[in-house]
Enzyme design. Structure first.
Site, PDB file in Angstrom:
ATOM      1  N   HIS A   1      -6.110   4.259  -1.726  1.00  0.00           N
ATOM      2  CA  HIS A   1      -6.738   3.961  -3.024  1.00  0.00           C
ATOM      3  C   HIS A   1      -7.818   2.910  -2.823  1.00  0.00           C
ATOM      4  CE1 HIS A   1      -3.197   1.485  -2.298  1.00  0.00           C
ATOM      5  NE2 HIS A   1      -3.893   0.495  -2.833  1.00  0.00           N
TER       6      HIS A   1
ATOM      7  N   HIS B   1      -9.747  -0.228  -4.727  1.00  0.00           N
ATOM      8  CA  HIS B   1      -9.694  -1.177  -5.846  1.00  0.00           C
ATOM      9  C   HIS B   1     -11.108  -1.466  -6.340  1.00  0.00           C
ATOM     10  CE1 HIS B   1      -5.515  -2.802  -5.202  1.00  0.00           C
ATOM     11  NE2 HIS B   1      -5.745  -2.421  -3.958  1.00  0.00           N
TER      12      HIS B   1
HETATM   13  P1  5GP Z   1      -2.468  -2.268  -2.340  1.00  0.00           P
HETATM   14  O1  5GP Z   1      -1.688  -3.561  -2.253  1.00  0.00           O
HETATM   15  O2  5GP Z   1      -1.693  -1.138  -1.693  1.00  0.00           O
HETATM   16  O3  5GP Z   1      -3.878  -2.344  -1.875  1.00  0.00           O
HETATM   17  O4  5GP Z   1      -2.578  -1.958  -3.899  1.00  0.00           O
HETATM   18  C1  5GP Z   1      -1.575  -1.331  -4.621  1.00  0.00           C
HETATM   19  C2  5GP Z   1      -1.861  -1.599  -6.061  1.00  0.00           C
HETATM   20  O5  5GP Z   1      -1.116  -0.686  -6.845  1.00  0.00           O
HETATM   21  C3  5GP Z   1      -1.451  -3.007  -6.515  1.00  0.00           C
HETATM   22  O6  5GP Z   1      -2.599  -3.708  -6.962  1.00  0.00           O
HETATM   23  C4  5GP Z   1      -0.449  -2.742  -7.639  1.00  0.00           C
HETATM   24  O7  5GP Z   1      -0.612  -3.608  -8.737  1.00  0.00           O
HETATM   25  C5  5GP Z   1      -0.750  -1.302  -8.035  1.00  0.00           C
HETATM   26  N1  5GP Z   1       0.402  -0.584  -8.542  1.00  0.00           N
HETATM   27  C6  5GP Z   1       1.642  -0.507  -7.970  1.00  0.00           C
HETATM   28  N2  5GP Z   1       2.442   0.286  -8.713  1.00  0.00           N
HETATM   29  C7  5GP Z   1       1.699   0.709  -9.775  1.00  0.00           C
HETATM   30  C8  5GP Z   1       1.988   1.549 -10.900  1.00  0.00           C
HETATM   31  O8  5GP Z   1       3.091   2.073 -11.077  1.00  0.00           O
HETATM   32  N3  5GP Z   1       0.969   1.774 -11.778  1.00  0.00           N
HETATM   33  C9  5GP Z   1      -0.262   1.218 -11.607  1.00  0.00           C
HETATM   34  N4  5GP Z   1      -1.179   1.489 -12.532  1.00  0.00           N
HETATM   35  N5  5GP Z   1      -0.570   0.420 -10.564  1.00  0.00           N
HETATM   36  C10 5GP Z   1       0.406   0.169  -9.663  1.00  0.00           C
END
Ligand code: 5GP
Ligand code: ZN
Length: 144
Positions: A100, A102
């Site tokens: 993903h 951001h």
């Molecule tokens: P990463 O740390 O992998 O770069 O980002 C994962 C992101 O996913 C985090 O910013 C977290 O807040 C978001 N996230 C985790 N679970 C959910 C969810 O169930 N719904 C949404 N909308 N975001 C989520």
């Protein structure tokens, strides 16, 4: 993937605040809202991280980013800039292992989002830079 939270969001099994969707990506508000408008752009195809993208998927996913970024920026005149961030691997702060991107709107330098780029340039001489450069070039040549 059955136990992947983002696949469940993509399939509509888990609700999300979706702002954009087409055949390639779904974009929805990050639950954490690091800053207001913090959005995730997620490929519908389950790929773990950037290392799993092929050129076609990368072209398709990244071609969607500018218009979503512009829409977020235009949605609120207080947004002055945006960090576009993609974490790959636990060591790089990835916590959901469905790739993903951001989109983090920036309001002020004190709005809650921080990134630190340490400047280690003083520890590198020409030989060190070259060694790293050549190691990467070799891998890219092997990819052709
Ligand atoms: P990463 O740390 O992998 O770069 O980002 C994962 C992101 O996913 C985090 O910013 C977290 O807040 C978001 N996230 C985790 N679970 C959910 C969810 O169930 N719904 C949404 N909308 N975001 C989520
Ligand atoms: Zn997934």
């Amino acid at each position: 993937m059955t136990d992947c939270i983002f696949c469940k969001i993509i399939n509509g099994d888990i609700p999300s605040y979706t702002v954009y969707e087409d055949d390639v990506v779904k974009a929805f508000l990050d639950i954490s809202q690091s800053t207001p408008g913090h959005t995730l752009v997620v490929p519908k195809k389950h790929v773990k991280d950037m290392f799993e993208y092929d050129e076609d998927l990368a072209a398709a996913v990244f071609s969607r980013i500018p218009k979503i970024a512009r829409a977020i920026k235009k949605s609120n005149p207080a947004i002055k800039g945006m960090n576009i961030v993609n974490n790959n691997g636990e060591v790089a702060y990835q916590s959901v292992f469905h790739s993903h991107i951001h989109l983090i709107p920036r309001y002020t330098t004190e709005d809650g989002f921080k990134m630190i780029f340490t400047d280690n340039g003083d520890k590198y001489d020409e030989a060190k830079y070259k060694e790293i450069q050549e190691a990467i070039i070799k891998q890219l040549e092997d990819e052709q």
